[in-house]
Write an enzyme that holds these catalytic residues in place. Structure first.
Site, PDB file in Angstrom:
ATOM      1  N   GLU A 135       0.813  -1.216   0.000  1.00 17.86           N
ATOM      2  CA  GLU A 135       0.000   0.000   0.000  1.00 17.86           C
ATOM      3  C   GLU A 135       0.847   1.266   0.000  1.00 17.86           C
ATOM      4  O   GLU A 135       0.450   2.281  -0.570  1.00 17.86           O
ATOM      5  CB  GLU A 135      -0.930   0.006   1.225  1.00 17.86           C
ATOM      6  CG  GLU A 135      -1.988  -1.083   1.237  1.00 17.86           C
ATOM      7  CD  GLU A 135      -3.109  -0.828   0.251  1.00 17.86           C
ATOM      8  OE1 GLU A 135      -3.492   0.354   0.072  1.00 17.86           O
ATOM      9  OE2 GLU A 135      -3.612  -1.800  -0.344  1.00 17.86           O
ATOM     10  N   GLU A 144      -2.294   8.748  -0.626  1.00 11.28           N
ATOM     11  CA  GLU A 144      -2.612   8.158  -1.928  1.00 11.28           C
ATOM     12  C   GLU A 144      -2.185   9.088  -3.058  1.00 11.28           C
ATOM     13  O   GLU A 144      -2.423  10.299  -3.009  1.00 11.28           O
ATOM     14  CB  GLU A 144      -4.123   7.911  -1.997  1.00 11.28           C
ATOM     15  CG  GLU A 144      -4.640   7.368  -3.304  1.00 11.28           C
ATOM     16  CD  GLU A 144      -6.155   7.226  -3.311  1.00 11.28           C
ATOM     17  OE1 GLU A 144      -6.689   6.866  -4.379  1.00 11.28           O
ATOM     18  OE2 GLU A 144      -6.783   7.487  -2.273  1.00 11.28           O
ATOM     19  N   ASN A 181     -14.783   5.317   7.497  1.00 11.86           N
ATOM     20  CA  ASN A 181     -13.598   4.738   8.133  1.00 11.86           C
ATOM     21  C   ASN A 181     -12.842   5.796   8.942  1.00 11.86           C
ATOM     22  O   ASN A 181     -12.373   5.522  10.053  1.00 11.86           O
ATOM     23  CB  ASN A 181     -12.675   4.112   7.091  1.00 11.86           C
ATOM     24  CG  ASN A 181     -13.166   2.763   6.610  1.00 11.86           C
ATOM     25  OD1 ASN A 181     -13.728   1.996   7.386  1.00 11.86           O
ATOM     26  ND2 ASN A 181     -12.974   2.474   5.338  1.00 11.86           N
TER      27      ASN A 181
END
Length: 272
Positions: A135, A144, A181
């Protein structure tokens, strides 16, 4: 009479302290659930998803254990550095992610790396770091790539409403994503995930806490089903069933490498 009252008070304090200590390490009474975070109680918060022992109702409980495995003894400085040293000098994560931050965050998730046998526990640790490696690109990325251009606001989740001007793109070791989340991870880790999602990219301990939170809530319930099940729990909708076989194989490669370093077999069901 005074001595009796004093003795009773001391006894009561002892019982309260004893119960609190027992709760934080589980060891719950047979009629109580051990929650995903290692506390004793009843109700969905304790007996629902991630419940480790007792009258669990979540359908995804994982037997506690670990057989004396100490996570810090597995995640040694050499192991951690073997990952982050592969990140380029220009990587933001190079000076952000640290083993100390991980171990600090681990204090809030004492049940991580303690599942089933000692080998099972080592496989869980290997799986976690395999996904983290993939990741973040060996701890290179904190956020990201091009995440700010993505809309990760699920407006149907009115329990965790998006805040105007805030973006919920991937951040941290497991690239925490979506408003619900951030909201839930923040609630469980004492930061305002909805109003300040950027905290995950600014505080390395909080960053690791969100990764461990996501793992214990969403991945731990399936961890004993094989590494493939953990892929599905993290990014299955995009990668599994032929979605991105290259990413799946990369995750498996890291996992088998780390299992070899820990001296355990990777087990069955590696792919999703």
């Amino acid at each position: 009479m005074a001595n009796y009252v004093l003795s009773s008070l001391v006894l009561s304090l002892f019982l309260i302290i004893s119960q609190n200590v027992m709760a934080q390490n589980c060891g719950c009474a047979p009629d109580l659930c051990c929650s995903r975070f290692g506390f004793c109680g009843l109700g969905a918060e304790y007996c629902g998803e991630g419940c480790q022992a007792g009258p669990c109702t979540g359908g995804g409980s994982t037997p506690p254990g670990g057989s004396g495995v100490v996570v810090a003894d597995i995640v040694t400085p050499d192991f951690f550095n073997s990952i982050i040293n592969q990140a380029g000098a220009e990587c933001a994560g190079k000076s952000f992610y640290t083993r100390d931050a991980f171990l600090n965050a681990l204090n809030s998730y004492g049940q991580f790396g303690k599942v089933g046998s000692a080998d099972d526990s080592k496989r869980e640790i290997a799986a976690f770091f395999a996904h983290v490696t993939h990741e973040t690109g060996h701890f290179c990325f904190i956020e990201e790539i091009n995440g700010a251009t993505q809309d990760y606001c699920d407006e149907t989740r009115t329990d965790y409403p998006c805040v105007a001007g805030k973006l919920y793109f991937g951040r941290g070791p497991l690239q925490l994503t979506w408003n619900y989340n951030y909201g839930a991870a923040g609630k469980d880790n004492n930061f305002d995930g909805l109003n300040a999602p950027e905290t995950v990219a600014n505080d390395a301990v909080v960053s690791f806490k969100t990764a461990l939170w996501y793992w214990m809530v969403n991945v731990r319930p399936v961890v004993t089903q094989g590494f493939g099940a953990t892929i599905r729990a993290i990014n299955g909708a995009i990668e599994c069933n032929g979605g991105n076989s290259g990413a799946v194989q990369a995750r498996i490669g890291y996992y088998t490498d780390y299992c070899n370093k820990f001296g355990v077999a990777p087990g069955d069901n590696l792919s999703c």
